[in-house]
Write an enzyme that holds these catalytic residues in place. Structure first.
Site, PDB file in Angstrom:
ATOM      1  N   HIS A 164       0.876  -1.175   0.000  1.00 27.32           N
ATOM      2  CA  HIS A 164       0.000   0.000   0.000  1.00 27.32           C
ATOM      3  C   HIS A 164       0.910   1.220   0.000  1.00 27.32           C
ATOM      4  O   HIS A 164       2.139   1.077   0.025  1.00 27.32           O
ATOM      5  CB  HIS A 164      -0.973  -0.026   1.185  1.00 27.32           C
ATOM      6  CG  HIS A 164      -0.312   0.023   2.536  1.00 27.32           C
ATOM      7  ND1 HIS A 164       0.595  -0.927   2.953  1.00 27.32           N
ATOM      8  CD2 HIS A 164      -0.411   0.909   3.561  1.00 27.32           C
ATOM      9  CE1 HIS A 164       0.999  -0.630   4.181  1.00 27.32           C
ATOM     10  NE2 HIS A 164       0.408   0.485   4.563  1.00 27.32           N
TER      11      HIS A 164
ATOM     12  N   HIS B  63       1.253   3.890   2.151  1.00 31.96           N
ATOM     13  CA  HIS B  63       1.702   4.589   3.363  1.00 31.96           C
ATOM     14  C   HIS B  63       3.203   4.840   3.260  1.00 31.96           C
ATOM     15  O   HIS B  63       3.953   3.996   2.759  1.00 31.96           O
ATOM     16  CB  HIS B  63       1.430   3.722   4.602  1.00 31.96           C
ATOM     17  CG  HIS B  63       0.170   4.081   5.323  1.00 31.96           C
ATOM     18  ND1 HIS B  63      -0.520   3.166   6.094  1.00 31.96           N
ATOM     19  CD2 HIS B  63      -0.518   5.248   5.428  1.00 31.96           C
ATOM     20  CE1 HIS B  63      -1.579   3.761   6.631  1.00 31.96           C
ATOM     21  NE2 HIS B  63      -1.597   5.022   6.237  1.00 31.96           N
TER      22      HIS B  63
ATOM     23  N   ASP C  60       5.656   4.738   5.329  1.00 34.20           N
ATOM     24  CA  ASP C  60       6.644   3.820   5.933  1.00 34.20           C
ATOM     25  C   ASP C  60       6.922   2.615   5.028  1.00 34.20           C
ATOM     26  O   ASP C  60       7.832   1.830   5.295  1.00 34.20           O
ATOM     27  CB  ASP C  60       6.235   3.367   7.348  1.00 34.20           C
ATOM     28  CG  ASP C  60       4.869   2.729   7.420  1.00 34.20           C
ATOM     29  OD1 ASP C  60       3.929   3.240   6.782  1.00 34.20           O
ATOM     30  OD2 ASP C  60       4.726   1.709   8.121  1.00 34.20           O
TER      31      ASP C  60
HETATM   32 ZN   LIG Z   1       3.084   0.337   7.826  1.00 36.24          ZN
HETATM   33 ZN   LIG Z   2       0.060   1.152   6.600  1.00 38.83          ZN
END
Ligand SMILES: [Zn+2]
Ligand SMILES: [Zn+2]
Length: 317
Positions: free
Chosen positions: A94, A96, A98
């Site tokens: 995904h 995000h 990080d």
């Molecule tokens: Zn994460």
């Molecule tokens: Zn995440």
């Protein structure tokens, strides 16, 4: 049959040994495991040195596949002597940060150092195409300079992006990568991946709450890599940290997933620690609910998957 002279035997040995050393550097040795998994980052957005953010290398047969590109993934790849030039494809779970913030460094520095000459295959959820296009725009000056001044091959700075749906997303040289939907709360879509090769497999959960769909796709896998969030039992829904927990899998839920999937080995990666919870408590609470083999992942921990699954800790960090 002609008899081999001692010199011939020595030459043969040197050739085989050299081949083996070379094969070890970037792809799996001929008689090695079917799949090798290396944790490049087992952490979260927290900018700590012990756990870089999410990234996992999967080497299967001749394929070198990277899953997510969190903070420091290029440094970790350097530590295990895998060049950016050898990565066949990047799969994003995904978008995000990080899981993606290491991308500019991996891609631009990797291109500069490895002198890669072919584009990188990138697979990810809807939005991946836009993100990759913007990245190229953001770094247009550097790309232009590296091509014109440093004579790097521009093709090597490009991406071949494919936005994916659930199902088989990659198939090459006997290696199959299957994407499946997971439940990361508001963050949709979010995927996990199953990599299969030569009758063996590894499943990566990506970021997810407890997911029945993951259990379906992970059934019978050799190695299940699963995220986890550990919080005090008493954390209430009104607590400001509760929304974080609500995007992830609790320890007790992870144990239930392990019990249902029955992997040969389970491993935690992407360990979200809330209010000072630690690995000792993670170990204790998992053991209380799951009696199978599991480990708490660390950066550069690696797993060899063949007829058995073995774990190695990194010695020279
Ligand atoms: Zn994460
Ligand atoms: Zn995440």
């Amino acid at each position: 049959m002609p008899r081999l002279s001692l010199t011939m035997i020595i030459s043969l040995f040197v050739l085989v040994s050299f081949g083996q050393i070379k094969a070890n550097k970037d792809s799996l040795p001929v008689n090695g495991p079917d799949i090798k998994v290396t944790f490049l980052g087992t952490g979260t957005p927290q900018p700590i040195m012990e756990r870089f953010s999410a990234s996992t290398l999967v080497q299967a047969g001749s394929e070198t596949l990277l899953f997510d590109a969190g903070r420091g993934c290029l440094q970790r790849l350097l530590q295990i002597d895998v060049s950016y030039g050898k990565i066949d494809a990047l799969f994003l779970t995904h978008l995000h940060s990080d899981h993606t913030v290491g991308l500019p460094d991996l891609w631009l520095t990797g291109w500069l150092i490895s002198r890669r000459t072919i584009p990188l295959n990138v697979f990810g959820p809807a939005g991946t195409n836009e993100m990759m296009n913007y990245l190229r725009k953001a770094y247009a000056f550097d790309i232009k300079m590296r091509v014109e001044d440093d004579r790097r091959v521009e093709e090597g700075s490009k991406f071949l992006v494919k936005e994916i749906q659930q199902g088989v997303v990659y198939e090459k040289s006997g290696v199959k990568v299957i994407a499946f939907l997971v439940d990361h709360g508001y963050v949709k879509p979010a995927f996990g991946y199953r990599v299969e090769y030569n009758g063996h497999s590894v499943v990566l959960s990506g970021d997810t709450k407890y997911s029945e769909n993951l259990i379906t796709f992970a059934k019978g896998t050799d190695l299940l890599v699963h995220e986890v969030a550990i919080a005090p039992d008493t954390l209430s829904k009104s607590d400001p940290m509760y929304p974080i927990l609500a995007h992830h899998t609790t320890v007790e839920e992870a144990a239930k997933v392990f019990n249902d999937v029955k992997p040969k080995l389970a491993a935690y990666s992407h360990i979200v620690k809330i209010y000072g919870r630690n690995e000792q408590e993670l170990l204790r609470r998992t053991k209380a609910n799951y009696s199978g083999r599991f480990v708490i992942g660390e950066d550069l921990m690696s797993f060899s998957i063949g007829d058995t699954v073995t774990v190695s800790q990194w010695q020279n960090k």
